[in-house]
Design a protein around this motif. Structure first.
Motif, PDB file in Angstrom:
ATOM      1  N   SER A 124      -3.674   4.204   1.284  1.00 45.93           N
ATOM      2  CA  SER A 124      -4.407   3.435   0.281  1.00 45.93           C
ATOM      3  C   SER A 124      -4.750   2.043   0.804  1.00 45.93           C
ATOM      4  O   SER A 124      -4.328   1.636   1.893  1.00 45.93           O
ATOM      5  CB  SER A 124      -3.565   3.288  -0.998  1.00 45.93           C
ATOM      6  OG  SER A 124      -2.575   2.275  -0.845  1.00 45.93           O
ATOM      7  N   ASP A 125      -5.531   1.311  -0.006  1.00 43.07           N
ATOM      8  CA  ASP A 125      -5.729  -0.117   0.241  1.00 43.07           C
ATOM      9  C   ASP A 125      -4.407  -0.859   0.050  1.00 43.07           C
ATOM     10  O   ASP A 125      -3.518  -0.415  -0.685  1.00 43.07           O
ATOM     11  CB  ASP A 125      -6.733  -0.704  -0.761  1.00 43.07           C
ATOM     12  CG  ASP A 125      -8.127  -0.142  -0.620  1.00 43.07           C
ATOM     13  OD1 ASP A 125      -8.469   0.355   0.463  1.00 43.07           O
ATOM     14  OD2 ASP A 125      -8.881  -0.202  -1.617  1.00 43.07           O
ATOM     15  N   VAL A 128      -2.624  -3.796  -1.850  1.00 43.49           N
ATOM     16  CA  VAL A 128      -2.803  -4.508  -3.113  1.00 43.49           C
ATOM     17  C   VAL A 128      -2.061  -5.837  -3.031  1.00 43.49           C
ATOM     18  O   VAL A 128      -0.886  -5.885  -2.652  1.00 43.49           O
ATOM     19  CB  VAL A 128      -2.281  -3.678  -4.297  1.00 43.49           C
ATOM     20  CG1 VAL A 128      -2.338  -4.481  -5.597  1.00 43.49           C
ATOM     21  CG2 VAL A 128      -3.094  -2.390  -4.435  1.00 43.49           C
ATOM     22  N   THR A 185      -0.261   3.595  -8.669  1.00 45.81           N
ATOM     23  CA  THR A 185      -0.421   2.348  -9.405  1.00 45.81           C
ATOM     24  C   THR A 185       0.533   1.316  -8.822  1.00 45.81           C
ATOM     25  O   THR A 185       1.742   1.561  -8.738  1.00 45.81           O
ATOM     26  CB  THR A 185      -0.141   2.543 -10.907  1.00 45.81           C
ATOM     27  OG1 THR A 185      -1.020   3.538 -11.419  1.00 45.81           O
ATOM     28  CG2 THR A 185      -0.364   1.242 -11.671  1.00 45.81           C
ATOM     29  N   PHE A 232      -3.642   9.330  -6.239  1.00 47.09           N
ATOM     30  CA  PHE A 232      -3.695   7.940  -6.686  1.00 47.09           C
ATOM     31  C   PHE A 232      -2.286   7.389  -6.802  1.00 47.09           C
ATOM     32  O   PHE A 232      -1.289   8.129  -6.769  1.00 47.09           O
ATOM     33  CB  PHE A 232      -4.418   7.823  -8.037  1.00 47.09           C
ATOM     34  CG  PHE A 232      -3.653   8.410  -9.189  1.00 47.09           C
ATOM     35  CD1 PHE A 232      -2.834   7.613  -9.973  1.00 47.09           C
ATOM     36  CD2 PHE A 232      -3.748   9.767  -9.478  1.00 47.09           C
ATOM     37  CE1 PHE A 232      -2.114   8.164 -11.023  1.00 47.09           C
ATOM     38  CE2 PHE A 232      -3.040  10.319 -10.527  1.00 47.09           C
ATOM     39  CZ  PHE A 232      -2.225   9.522 -11.309  1.00 47.09           C
ATOM     40  N   TYR A 248      -8.178  -3.926   1.867  1.00 49.46           N
ATOM     41  CA  TYR A 248      -7.556  -4.678   0.779  1.00 49.46           C
ATOM     42  C   TYR A 248      -8.258  -4.391  -0.536  1.00 49.46           C
ATOM     43  O   TYR A 248      -9.496  -4.451  -0.622  1.00 49.46           O
ATOM     44  CB  TYR A 248      -7.534  -6.162   1.110  1.00 49.46           C
ATOM     45  CG  TYR A 248      -6.635  -6.472   2.288  1.00 49.46           C
ATOM     46  CD1 TYR A 248      -5.332  -6.902   2.088  1.00 49.46           C
ATOM     47  CD2 TYR A 248      -7.083  -6.267   3.584  1.00 49.46           C
ATOM     48  CE1 TYR A 248      -4.487  -7.149   3.160  1.00 49.46           C
ATOM     49  CE2 TYR A 248      -6.240  -6.498   4.677  1.00 49.46           C
ATOM     50  CZ  TYR A 248      -4.944  -6.942   4.458  1.00 49.46           C
ATOM     51  OH  TYR A 248      -4.113  -7.159   5.532  1.00 49.46           O
ATOM     52  N   PHE A 249      -7.463  -4.086  -1.559  1.00 52.63           N
ATOM     53  CA  PHE A 249      -7.980  -3.756  -2.873  1.00 52.63           C
ATOM     54  C   PHE A 249      -8.671  -4.968  -3.490  1.00 52.63           C
ATOM     55  O   PHE A 249      -8.159  -6.081  -3.451  1.00 52.63           O
ATOM     56  CB  PHE A 249      -6.829  -3.304  -3.765  1.00 52.63           C
ATOM     57  CG  PHE A 249      -7.232  -2.932  -5.172  1.00 52.63           C
ATOM     58  CD1 PHE A 249      -7.695  -1.653  -5.460  1.00 52.63           C
ATOM     59  CD2 PHE A 249      -7.160  -3.856  -6.198  1.00 52.63           C
ATOM     60  CE1 PHE A 249      -8.049  -1.298  -6.747  1.00 52.63           C
ATOM     61  CE2 PHE A 249      -7.502  -3.517  -7.486  1.00 52.63           C
ATOM     62  CZ  PHE A 249      -7.965  -2.235  -7.759  1.00 52.63           C
ATOM     63  N   ARG A 294       0.861  -1.185   0.000  1.00 45.15           N
ATOM     64  CA  ARG A 294       0.000   0.000   0.000  1.00 45.15           C
ATOM     65  C   ARG A 294       0.896   1.233   0.000  1.00 45.15           C
ATOM     66  O   ARG A 294       2.130   1.126   0.131  1.00 45.15           O
ATOM     67  CB  ARG A 294      -0.922   0.021   1.223  1.00 45.15           C
ATOM     68  CG  ARG A 294      -0.190   0.206   2.537  1.00 45.15           C
ATOM     69  CD  ARG A 294      -1.133   0.231   3.726  1.00 45.15           C
ATOM     70  NE  ARG A 294      -0.397   0.364   4.980  1.00 45.15           N
ATOM     71  CZ  ARG A 294      -0.972   0.421   6.193  1.00 45.15           C
ATOM     72  NH1 ARG A 294      -2.303   0.342   6.305  1.00 45.15           N
ATOM     73  NH2 ARG A 294      -0.235   0.544   7.277  1.00 45.15           N
ATOM     74  N   LYS A 317      -2.370  -2.051 -10.899  1.00 48.73           N
ATOM     75  CA  LYS A 317      -3.678  -1.727 -10.318  1.00 48.73           C
ATOM     76  C   LYS A 317      -3.644  -0.308  -9.771  1.00 48.73           C
ATOM     77  O   LYS A 317      -2.748   0.043  -8.997  1.00 48.73           O
ATOM     78  CB  LYS A 317      -4.050  -2.728  -9.226  1.00 48.73           C
ATOM     79  CG  LYS A 317      -4.056  -4.179  -9.682  1.00 48.73           C
ATOM     80  CD  LYS A 317      -4.351  -5.107  -8.522  1.00 48.73           C
ATOM     81  CE  LYS A 317      -4.327  -6.566  -8.950  1.00 48.73           C
ATOM     82  NZ  LYS A 317      -2.956  -7.023  -9.270  1.00 48.73           N
ATOM     83  N   THR A 318      -4.623   0.502 -10.131  1.00 48.82           N
ATOM     84  CA  THR A 318      -4.681   1.884  -9.673  1.00 48.82           C
ATOM     85  C   THR A 318      -5.524   1.980  -8.411  1.00 48.82           C
ATOM     86  O   THR A 318      -6.679   1.548  -8.381  1.00 48.82           O
ATOM     87  CB  THR A 318      -5.279   2.799 -10.759  1.00 48.82           C
ATOM     88  OG1 THR A 318      -4.455   2.726 -11.927  1.00 48.82           O
ATOM     89  CG2 THR A 318      -5.340   4.240 -10.278  1.00 48.82           C
ATOM     90  N   VAL A 319      -4.929   2.541  -7.369  1.00 44.42           N
ATOM     91  CA  VAL A 319      -5.631   2.730  -6.099  1.00 44.42           C
ATOM     92  C   VAL A 319      -5.904   4.217  -5.915  1.00 44.42           C
ATOM     93  O   VAL A 319      -5.051   5.066  -6.170  1.00 44.42           O
ATOM     94  CB  VAL A 319      -4.828   2.169  -4.909  1.00 44.42           C
ATOM     95  CG1 VAL A 319      -4.849   0.656  -4.909  1.00 44.42           C
ATOM     96  CG2 VAL A 319      -3.379   2.659  -4.938  1.00 44.42           C
ATOM     97  N   ARG A 320      -7.138   4.532  -5.476  1.00 42.25           N
ATOM     98  CA  ARG A 320      -7.574   5.914  -5.264  1.00 42.25           C
ATOM     99  C   ARG A 320      -8.285   6.010  -3.916  1.00 42.25           C
ATOM    100  O   ARG A 320      -8.232   5.075  -3.118  1.00 42.25           O
ATOM    101  CB  ARG A 320      -8.531   6.346  -6.378  1.00 42.25           C
ATOM    102  CG  ARG A 320      -7.955   6.215  -7.794  1.00 42.25           C
ATOM    103  CD  ARG A 320      -8.974   6.666  -8.833  1.00 42.25           C
ATOM    104  NE  ARG A 320      -8.501   6.441 -10.187  1.00 42.25           N
ATOM    105  CZ  ARG A 320      -7.766   7.303 -10.873  1.00 42.25           C
ATOM    106  NH1 ARG A 320      -7.427   8.454 -10.321  1.00 42.25           N
ATOM    107  NH2 ARG A 320      -7.365   7.028 -12.110  1.00 42.25           N
TER     108      ARG A 320
END
Length: 215
Positions: free
Chosen positions: A71-72, A74, A57, A55, A213-214, A47, A61-64
């Protein structure tokens, strides 16, 4: 550049653990914090903690929708994982079965931290990230009149595993001075919460963010 060091405490200080465990009226469902998804046991998680970013990546995977800059996590496989953050691309070496946080603060290079989480079926992980310039931050539990985490230095992090389920308030203190607090934090078994302490213009604030978690 300030660097982070991650310190893991398997249990709270004996006094804190005993007092917190005896707090009445805070039990919640034991099943709430169990993972809904089943991950490869050798896989890991990354994370970012980047208060100034919108954001990132991670492994494509893009986390926002960051909360307090966090962030979450990944899910990634061991090896080299590509991360794009703050307009900078980096390759992160990932070991099996680990949790990592990439910390990016204004004016500093990103720093990769290993989060030493217990993920205990009977406990909840509580982490403090001290993003201020004040050292010696304590995480205090008013209801138990006890310190759960002692002396988090500036630009450092510490973690502790506390008995769960519980719902607790926490104060962030420097000596006897209360800098910030977070109220009604739900601690769930095999779950985690990250408390982020920030400072802007001499004013302190804290946020408690569940470890998510994403999907």
């Amino acid at each position: 550049m300030m660097s982070f060091r991650s310190v893991f405490m398997a249990i709270a200080l004996p006094a804190a653990a005993a007092l917190i465990a005896s707090v009445p009226g805070t039990a919640r469902s034991a099943d709430d914090a169990l993972y809904e998804d089943v991950y490869d046991p050798n896989s890991s998680f990354i994370r970012v903690l980047a208060p100034a970013e919108a954001f990132a990546t991670i492994d494509g995977k893009t986390v926002r929708d960051f909360h307090a800059g966090l962030s979450d996590y990944v899910n990634v496989m061991p090896g080299t994982v590509a991360v794009m953050l703050s307009g900078q691309s980096m390759d992160i070496p990932v070991a099996p079965s680990k949790h990592y946080t990439i910390v990016s603060l204004h004016g500093t290079d990103p720093d990769v931290i290993e989060d030493m989480l217990a993920l205990s079926p009977a406990k909840a992980d509580v982490s403090v990230y001290n993003l201020t310039e004040v050292s010696g931050i304590d995480l205090y539990v008013p209801l138990a009149n006890a310190v759960a985490i002692e002396s988090v230095d500036a630009a450092h992090t510490k973690s502790v595993a506390l008995k769960a389920p519980l719902t607790l308030d926490f104060d962030l203190r420097s000596g006897e001075e209360e800098l910030a607090n977070v109220d009604a934090v739900d601690l769930k078994r095999k779950g985690g919460v990250t408390i982020v302490l920030s400072e802007e213009g001499g004013s302190f604030s804290a946020s408690a963010v569940p470890n998510t978690y994403f999907k």
